[in-house]
Design a protein around this motif. Structure first.
Motif: not given
Length: 315
Positions: A42-53
């Motif tokens: 679910a969290m990898q759906l977000y643009r820009g949330m790369d390192i933390g996911t």
């Protein structure tokens, strides 16, 4: 159809706890099965949330098409229902191209939404907003108490810290007049005859991998990533700002504790989430389990997939 394939094309789902090696196995299988990846984190759906996911960089995707990555702004709310519609369309399109969908991730409800018969009750923005305001202003304890009164069974089965799911349960109960469990998915033959592989590791080994992965995230610039996302509205997002790692860094920025404690809390939160994932997926008798540390992992996984394909041919 790729050379050597027998019978109909069946998707492969690679699921299980975080940090077990699902992404690498999915890539290996996609290479061998003429496949394309469908993300189910679910969290990898977000643009820009790369390192933390721990999102796989484009350069490391081996030229394999990836779907359901970077499809939401951080101010948008990720929902299981919206994912279900979009991801099912992706899988159908991949199958229509004669390629193998390789579904990979560990977001539990998203897996069920994609593979099981699950029709979602309608939503009501006013009811949802009311309970989200209670969550925001009074916290998860008050929301959990409200759910106890409205639906004791749901209150007993939903994690007391899972504010978003409790809000959804209260919305469904208020909207339908029925218990939240009445809208639960029907477990049966996975959609499209999908072969489900579960990847796990020994607990001590997995804990060490989580600790190392967490440390690398902080060393690789998670703090800078959060600062960038703050400029894009991270605090306004109902889902993104609560993600493990991001929530802890936000607390550090707000002076709740120092950066070392933010890292430690991220590790503890991830480890706790891994236990929930393991418990959830282990209850599913359809999952074929493999050991992520096995040097013959790809061979074993491919053998399971091939056996499933031959069983379809023999029906």
């Amino acid at each position: 159809m790729a050379p050597g394939r027998v019978g109909v094309i069946r998707p492969v789902a690679v699921v299980g706890p975080t940090a077990t090696g699902k992404s690498d196995l999915a890539l290996d299988l996609a290479e061998r099965l003429h496949g394309e990846i469908v993300n189910i984190d679910a969290m990898q759906l977000y643009r820009g949330m790369d390192i933390g996911t721990a999102k796989l960089p484009v350069a490391e995707r081996r030229g394999i098409p990836h779907h359901q990555l970077d499809v939401l702004d951080i101010t948008e709310t990720a929902t299981v229902a919206a994912y279900q519609t979009a991801a099912r369309a992706d899988v159908e399109a991949i199958l229509a191209r004669g390629r193998t969908p390789v579904i990979v991730g560990g977001s539990m409800m998203y897996v069920q939404a994609l593979l099981d018969d699950w029709d979602f009750p309608a939503t009501d923005p006013d009811i949802r907003a009311k309970w989200e305001a209670v969550l925001e202003e009074k916290g998860v304890v008050i929301v959990h108490e409200a759910l106890k009164q409205a639906d004791p069974v749901a209150a007993a089965t939903i994690l007391p810290t899972d504010g978003r799911r409790m809000v959804r349960a209260l919305e469904v109960v208020e909207l339908t007049g029925r218990p939240f469990a009445a809208s639960a998915p029907q477990i049966g033959e996975p959609r499209w005859g999908t072969t489900i592989l579960g990847v796990d590791r020994e607990t001590a080994e997995l804990d060490a991998r989580i600790e190392l992965r967490t440390a690398k995230m902080f060393e690789s610039g998670l703090l800078d990533e959060v600062h960038t996302l703050l400029g894009q509205g991270l605090r306004d997002g109902q889902t993104a700002r609560r993600a493990i790692g991001y929530a802890q860094v936000l607390d550090f920025i707000d002076g709740e504790y120092d950066l070392a404690e933010a890292q430690e809390r991220t590790f503890i939160g991830t480890r706790r989430y891994v236990r929930r994932q393991r418990s959830w997926f282990r209850r599913d008798s359809r999952v074929h389990w493999v050991n992520g540390a096995d040097p013959d992992l790809v061979v074993q996984a491919r053998a399971i997939v091939d056996e499933a394909a031959h069983s379809v041919v023999g029906e």
